[in-house]
Motif scaffolding. Structure first.
Motif, PDB file in Angstrom:
ATOM      1  N   VAL A  71       0.857  -1.191   0.000  1.00 59.55           N
ATOM      2  CA  VAL A  71       0.000   0.000   0.000  1.00 59.55           C
ATOM      3  C   VAL A  71       0.891   1.238   0.000  1.00 59.55           C
ATOM      4  CG1 VAL A  71      -1.934  -1.145   1.187  1.00 59.55           C
ATOM      5  CG2 VAL A  71      -0.171  -0.005   2.533  1.00 59.55           C
ATOM      6  N   THR A  72       0.302   2.396  -0.025  1.00 62.60           N
ATOM      7  CA  THR A  72       1.072   3.634  -0.027  1.00 62.60           C
ATOM      8  C   THR A  72       1.719   3.877   1.327  1.00 62.60           C
ATOM      9  OG1 THR A  72      -0.776   5.014   0.709  1.00 62.60           O
ATOM     10  CG2 THR A  72      -0.557   4.651  -1.680  1.00 62.60           C
ATOM     11  N   ARG A  73       2.762   4.691   1.315  1.00 63.31           N
ATOM     12  CA  ARG A  73       3.422   5.072   2.571  1.00 63.31           C
ATOM     13  C   ARG A  73       2.434   5.764   3.503  1.00 63.31           C
ATOM     14  NH1 ARG A  73       8.340   5.374   4.580  1.00 63.31           N
ATOM     15  NH2 ARG A  73       9.317   4.855   2.610  1.00 63.31           N
ATOM     16  N   GLN A  74       1.547   6.567   2.941  1.00 65.65           N
ATOM     17  CA  GLN A  74       0.533   7.252   3.752  1.00 65.65           C
ATOM     18  C   GLN A  74      -0.350   6.233   4.467  1.00 65.65           C
ATOM     19  OE1 GLN A  74      -2.046   9.867   1.537  1.00 65.65           O
ATOM     20  NE2 GLN A  74      -3.119  10.554   3.355  1.00 65.65           N
ATOM     21  N   ASN A  75      -0.766   5.189   3.770  1.00 67.03           N
ATOM     22  CA  ASN A  75      -1.588   4.153   4.398  1.00 67.03           C
ATOM     23  C   ASN A  75      -0.809   3.381   5.460  1.00 67.03           C
ATOM     24  OD1 ASN A  75      -3.849   4.795   2.922  1.00 67.03           O
ATOM     25  ND2 ASN A  75      -3.579   3.165   1.429  1.00 67.03           N
ATOM     26  N   ILE A  76       0.469   3.143   5.204  1.00 62.61           N
ATOM     27  CA  ILE A  76       1.304   2.470   6.202  1.00 62.61           C
ATOM     28  C   ILE A  76       1.414   3.327   7.452  1.00 62.61           C
ATOM     29  CG2 ILE A  76       3.689   1.784   6.735  1.00 62.61           C
ATOM     30  CD1 ILE A  76       3.840   0.781   3.794  1.00 62.61           C
ATOM     31  N   ASP A  77       1.701   4.606   7.273  1.00 63.66           N
ATOM     32  CA  ASP A  77       1.831   5.509   8.425  1.00 63.66           C
ATOM     33  C   ASP A  77       0.534   5.567   9.225  1.00 63.66           C
ATOM     34  OD1 ASP A  77       4.412   6.021   7.573  1.00 63.66           O
ATOM     35  OD2 ASP A  77       3.958   8.023   6.780  1.00 63.66           O
ATOM     36  N   GLU A  78      -0.582   5.708   8.538  1.00 62.07           N
ATOM     37  CA  GLU A  78      -1.878   5.795   9.218  1.00 62.07           C
ATOM     38  C   GLU A  78      -2.238   4.472   9.890  1.00 62.07           C
ATOM     39  OE1 GLU A  78      -5.505   7.370  10.616  1.00 62.07           O
ATOM     40  OE2 GLU A  78      -3.651   8.310   9.953  1.00 62.07           O
ATOM     41  N   GLY A  79      -2.023   3.372   9.208  1.00 63.42           N
ATOM     42  CA  GLY A  79      -2.360   2.064   9.766  1.00 63.42           C
ATOM     43  C   GLY A  79      -1.536   1.715  10.991  1.00 63.42           C
ATOM     44  N   THR A  80      -0.240   1.996  10.948  1.00 58.99           N
ATOM     45  CA  THR A  80       0.584   1.682  12.113  1.00 58.99           C
ATOM     46  C   THR A  80       0.265   2.620  13.276  1.00 58.99           C
ATOM     47  OG1 THR A  80       2.403   2.966  11.132  1.00 58.99           O
ATOM     48  CG2 THR A  80       2.472   0.577  10.858  1.00 58.99           C
ATOM     49  N   ARG A  81      -0.097   3.858  12.981  1.00 60.72           N
ATOM     50  CA  ARG A  81      -0.526   4.766  14.055  1.00 60.72           C
ATOM     51  C   ARG A  81      -1.780   4.234  14.716  1.00 60.72           C
ATOM     52  NH1 ARG A  81      -4.300   7.942  15.218  1.00 60.72           N
ATOM     53  NH2 ARG A  81      -5.244   7.899  13.146  1.00 60.72           N
ATOM     54  N   ARG A  82      -2.749   3.806  13.892  1.00 61.44           N
ATOM     55  CA  ARG A  82      -4.000   3.257  14.441  1.00 61.44           C
ATOM     56  C   ARG A  82      -3.733   1.982  15.233  1.00 61.44           C
ATOM     57  NH1 ARG A  82      -8.059   3.197   9.342  1.00 61.44           N
ATOM     58  NH2 ARG A  82      -7.911   5.389   8.756  1.00 61.44           N
ATOM     59  N   MET A  83      -2.834   1.165  14.735  1.00 62.99           N
ATOM     60  CA  MET A  83      -2.513  -0.075  15.449  1.00 62.99           C
ATOM     61  C   MET A  83      -1.973   0.264  16.844  1.00 62.99           C
ATOM     62  SD  MET A  83       0.031  -3.096  14.237  1.00 62.99           S
ATOM     63  CE  MET A  83       0.437  -4.442  15.337  1.00 62.99           C
ATOM     64  N   GLY A  84      -1.001   1.159  16.901  1.00 63.24           N
ATOM     65  CA  GLY A  84      -0.433   1.543  18.186  1.00 63.24           C
ATOM     66  C   GLY A  84      -1.473   2.128  19.129  1.00 63.24           C
ATOM     67  N   ASP A  85      -2.389   2.938  18.583  1.00 67.66           N
ATOM     68  CA  ASP A  85      -3.436   3.548  19.399  1.00 67.66           C
ATOM     69  C   ASP A  85      -4.447   2.524  19.901  1.00 67.66           C
ATOM     70  OD1 ASP A  85      -2.260   6.005  18.945  1.00 67.66           O
ATOM     71  OD2 ASP A  85      -3.765   6.686  17.500  1.00 67.66           O
ATOM     72  N   SER A  86      -4.608   1.397  19.207  1.00 68.09           N
ATOM     73  CA  SER A  86      -5.614   0.400  19.554  1.00 68.09           C
ATOM     74  C   SER A  86      -5.124  -0.658  20.527  1.00 68.09           C
ATOM     75  CB  SER A  86      -6.123  -0.291  18.287  1.00 68.09           C
ATOM     76  OG  SER A  86      -6.711   0.634  17.416  1.00 68.09           O
ATOM     77  N   LEU A  87      -3.831  -0.720  20.745  1.00 70.43           N
ATOM     78  CA  LEU A  87      -3.290  -1.737  21.647  1.00 70.43           C
ATOM     79  C   LEU A  87      -3.543  -1.340  23.094  1.00 70.43           C
ATOM     80  CD1 LEU A  87       0.031  -2.472  19.772  1.00 70.43           C
ATOM     81  CD2 LEU A  87      -1.948  -3.987  19.963  1.00 70.43           C
ATOM     82  N   PRO A  88      -3.799  -2.332  23.950  1.00 72.89           N
ATOM     83  CA  PRO A  88      -4.093  -2.021  25.367  1.00 72.89           C
ATOM     84  C   PRO A  88      -2.869  -1.491  26.092  1.00 72.89           C
ATOM     85  CG  PRO A  88      -3.913  -4.393  25.065  1.00 72.89           C
ATOM     86  CD  PRO A  88      -3.811  -3.762  23.692  1.00 72.89           C
ATOM     87  N   ASP A  89      -3.125  -0.733  27.145  1.00 67.66           N
ATOM     88  CA  ASP A  89      -2.034  -0.197  27.986  1.00 67.66           C
ATOM     89  C   ASP A  89      -1.528  -1.258  28.924  1.00 67.66           C
ATOM     90  OD1 ASP A  89      -2.204   2.315  26.838  1.00 67.66           O
ATOM     91  OD2 ASP A  89      -3.779   2.920  28.230  1.00 67.66           O
TER      92      ASP A  89
END
Length: 89
Positions: A71-89
């Motif tokens: 996918v595009t770099r933009q999609n990678i950046d957004e997807g990994t940001r969302r992944m990090g935000d969705s992981l439990p503390d």
């Protein structure tokens, strides 16, 4: 993709050798926030982060998820940001 995955706290990932996916180890999050399996983590990432992953159980490991990155770099950046935000503390 690999660099962005490695920025997520407690997630490790080996360098893919010619593949179009990464296979990060998410074991640090198993047992947190009610998550008991990689399948449950993948479900959480899908529903909360809108990130599609395949649980490692499908490939014989219980501590990983598979993430495809053609996918595009933009999609990678957004997807990994969302992944990090969705992981439990």
């Amino acid at each position: 993709m690999l660099a962005k995955i490695r920025e997520i706290p407690h997630v490790t990932c080996t360098t893919p050798e010619g593949a179009f996916y990464v296979y990060p180890n998410i074991s640090a999050y198993i047992g947190k926030g009610g998550i008991k399996t990689a399948t449950e983590l993948a479900t959480r990432l899908l529903h909360e982060g809108h990130v599609v992953t395949v649980p490692g159980e499908a490939f014989g490991t219980a501590e990983h998820v598979r993430i495809s990155y053609p996918v595009t770099r933009q999609n990678i950046d957004e997807g990994t940001r969302r992944m990090g935000d969705s992981l439990p503390d």
